[in-house]
Design a protein around this motif. Sequence first.
Motif, short mmCIF file in Angstrom:
data_model
loop_
_atom_site.label_atom_id
_atom_site.label_comp_id
_atom_site.label_asym_id
_atom_site.label_seq_id
_atom_site.Cartn_x
_atom_site.Cartn_y
_atom_site.Cartn_z
N ARG A 26 0.84 -1.19 0.00
CA ARG A 26 0.00 0.00 0.00
C ARG A 26 0.89 1.25 0.00
NH1 ARG A 26 -3.05 -0.69 5.39
NH2 ARG A 26 -0.92 -1.28 6.02
N GLU A 27 0.26 2.42 -0.04
CA GLU A 27 1.00 3.67 0.11
C GLU A 27 1.56 3.77 1.54
OE1 GLU A 27 1.82 5.50 -2.34
OE2 GLU A 27 0.12 6.41 -3.41
N GLU A 28 2.52 4.70 1.73
CA GLU A 28 3.14 4.83 3.03
C GLU A 28 2.16 5.29 4.11
OE1 GLU A 28 7.36 6.57 4.26
OE2 GLU A 28 5.80 8.13 4.30
N GLU A 33 -0.18 3.68 9.42
CA GLU A 33 -1.29 3.56 10.35
C GLU A 33 -1.33 2.20 11.02
OE1 GLU A 33 -4.84 4.41 8.24
OE2 GLU A 33 -4.35 6.52 7.89
N SER A 34 -0.86 1.14 10.29
CA SER A 34 -0.97 -0.20 10.86
C SER A 34 -0.21 -1.19 9.99
CB SER A 34 -2.45 -0.61 10.93
OG SER A 34 -2.59 -1.91 11.46
N HIS A 35 0.74 -1.92 10.60
CA HIS A 35 1.49 -2.94 9.88
C HIS A 35 2.17 -3.88 10.86
CE1 HIS A 35 4.44 0.32 10.56
NE2 HIS A 35 5.29 -0.68 10.76
N SER A 395 3.44 13.47 -2.84
CA SER A 395 2.60 14.66 -2.69
C SER A 395 3.36 15.89 -2.16
CB SER A 395 1.39 14.34 -1.80
OG SER A 395 1.77 13.80 -0.56
N PRO A 396 4.33 15.77 -1.22
CA PRO A 396 5.06 16.98 -0.82
C PRO A 396 5.87 17.57 -1.97
CG PRO A 396 5.31 15.25 0.83
CD PRO A 396 4.69 14.61 -0.37
N ARG A 474 -4.08 20.14 -7.83
CA ARG A 474 -5.27 19.48 -8.38
C ARG A 474 -5.18 18.02 -7.98
NH1 ARG A 474 -2.78 22.76 -11.67
NH2 ARG A 474 -3.87 24.53 -12.61
N TRP A 475 -6.13 17.56 -7.20
CA TRP A 475 -6.02 16.24 -6.59
C TRP A 475 -6.91 15.22 -7.31
CZ3 TRP A 475 -1.92 16.25 -3.69
CH2 TRP A 475 -1.54 17.43 -3.05
N LEU A 476 -6.28 14.37 -8.09
CA LEU A 476 -6.99 13.26 -8.72
C LEU A 476 -7.18 12.13 -7.70
CD1 LEU A 476 -7.99 12.77 -11.65
CD2 LEU A 476 -5.88 11.45 -12.03
N SER A 477 -6.20 12.00 -6.79
CA SER A 477 -6.22 10.97 -5.74
C SER A 477 -6.00 11.65 -4.39
CB SER A 477 -5.11 9.94 -5.95
OG SER A 477 -5.08 9.45 -7.26
N LEU A 478 -6.41 10.99 -3.33
CA LEU A 478 -6.12 11.48 -1.98
C LEU A 478 -4.62 11.40 -1.73
CD1 LEU A 478 -8.98 9.82 0.10
CD2 LEU A 478 -8.79 12.24 -0.56
N PRO A 479 -4.00 12.43 -1.15
CA PRO A 479 -2.56 12.40 -0.90
C PRO A 479 -2.20 11.61 0.37
CG PRO A 479 -3.47 14.51 -0.22
CD PRO A 479 -4.61 13.74 -0.83
N ILE A 480 -2.32 10.29 0.27
CA ILE A 480 -2.01 9.42 1.41
C ILE A 480 -0.68 8.70 1.19
CG2 ILE A 480 -4.43 9.06 1.99
CD1 ILE A 480 -4.18 6.29 0.59
N ASP A 481 0.10 9.20 0.25
CA ASP A 481 1.33 8.51 -0.15
C ASP A 481 2.48 8.71 0.82
OD1 ASP A 481 0.98 11.22 -1.24
OD2 ASP A 481 3.03 10.95 -1.95
#
Length: 532
Positions: A26-28, A33-35, A395-396, A474-481
């Motif tokens: 998954r993304e970082e 959050e949980s691993h 994203s940053p 412009r956010w095509l995806s949520l910036p959860i990376d």
Amino acid sequence: MVKSITARELRRHWVNHHEIALLDIREEGPYAESHPLFAISVPVSEIEKKLPPLVPRLSTPIVVYDNGEGYAERATARILALGYRDIAVLEGGLSAYALVGEVYRDVNVPSKAFGELVEAINHTPSLTARDVKNVLEDSESDVAVLDARRFEEYSTMSIPRGRSCPGGELLYRFFEAVPSPETTVVVNCAGRTRSIVGTQTLINAGIPNKVVALRNGTIGWTLEGLELDTKKTDRVSQPSAETSRKARQYATSWAEHVGVTLIDSSQLGRFAAESEDRTLYLLDVRDPEEYALGHPAGFSNAPGGQLVQATDEWVGVRGARLVLYDTDGVRARMTASWLLQLGWEVYVFDERSTVPDGLPVPGGPAWNPPQLARITIDDFQNLPGPKTVVDLARSPVYRKGHIPGAWFASGPELARDLRTVPGDGPIVLTSPDGSVVAMNIEDARESVSRRVLYLVGGTAAWVAAGHALETESRWLSLPIDVYKRPYEGTGNARKDMQGYLDWEYGLVAQLANDGVASFHVVPPVRKTSNLQ
């Protein structure tokens, strides 16, 4: 058909010290959050880039998991395409694992949990931010402050009178920085781990000075309402021949106490010859600037303090074999002493030996960028009609600047989110250097009926051609990376900093409940050293 493995079977690999690499694809953000304890973050969209250095042996057992997002099939196909041969999917994913083992927040968790264990067992001495401030303001106090983080972190923000001395350099440069045994030494980092490990490094080595950690680091300093310095550049200098010799005596004594094993050229050659069957990491633990001036072929740079703090950023295979290199006989020994306690099979290459030429290291994973759908900057400028740029930068990085009009997209969700791109003209994918988009162009082309291309050289090529960037997002995806670390940089929310500290305090209990760590803290010799 790819096989599966249960969580209990996976955990038995760790308990029995068998090699295995566990990949969270998954993304970082979700990973943080949980691993599971020994999971490493390798997003499915970056497998070709991130996996080879982390898992260099093609026959290494690899396990992949997600949390129901459906990435596993894509991940295994991409890993197989690189030439890896032993891949399994974790049965039931993260939710199934959580039924039998502890799951952890944050990143670099094994090292941080180990640091808390070190403090709990050794009662590593520390002072609060207020107490340290009072000591620093006492005109009669003889005190030195050594900042154990990377220089870049130190320069961003530091406590008053601090000097940069990254954790792997602490003992090596100590007697150059602190010539008097009467000087009190404060070791700090941003949070807790490097303060604790750095302080305990000096105590373990048996130096005569009083050494204390700044409790909770710059987070603790900030939470007390105290002001930090910024843009400082004070570094502890390289040691002289005399202070280096002195540090080597202390390092040798401690390494022998812990049980660190030295190897010579012939043994290193044997390890390399066995690396088809046993994963081998060759790591140069010196300062990056020294490494850049020259290093043995085949050795990657992993500065000692960071290697202990974030082992999973260099070593992806739990149960692997590590060989550390330096030129001074101090840094590799001290780093190895910690990695040994962290449960790694680690050796130090004797600095009096010469690394043999042409080590028989086996061929690693291979990936070649696709030649189809690639366009240059000139091609991009000449594309007819309206076009849409989609950026796979972190994203940053995207926020700091991107090709005008570019949309941000999540790599793992690129195929899904491309379907929402407005317009009907060609889609051009970019990333900082073009590598990540090249890795994902085939998935992207299969996901939509529109023409999809990728920019060779990425956004760097755009800038090199003299074009400007913009910062409107412009956010095509949520910036959860990217996981926003509450101990890095400035401007972090108080609740996030306090929450991070509270989480760290609970790690020892999580380790005890989990039962797979195989950590063993070696207490220091409880007597005054006679080394001079």
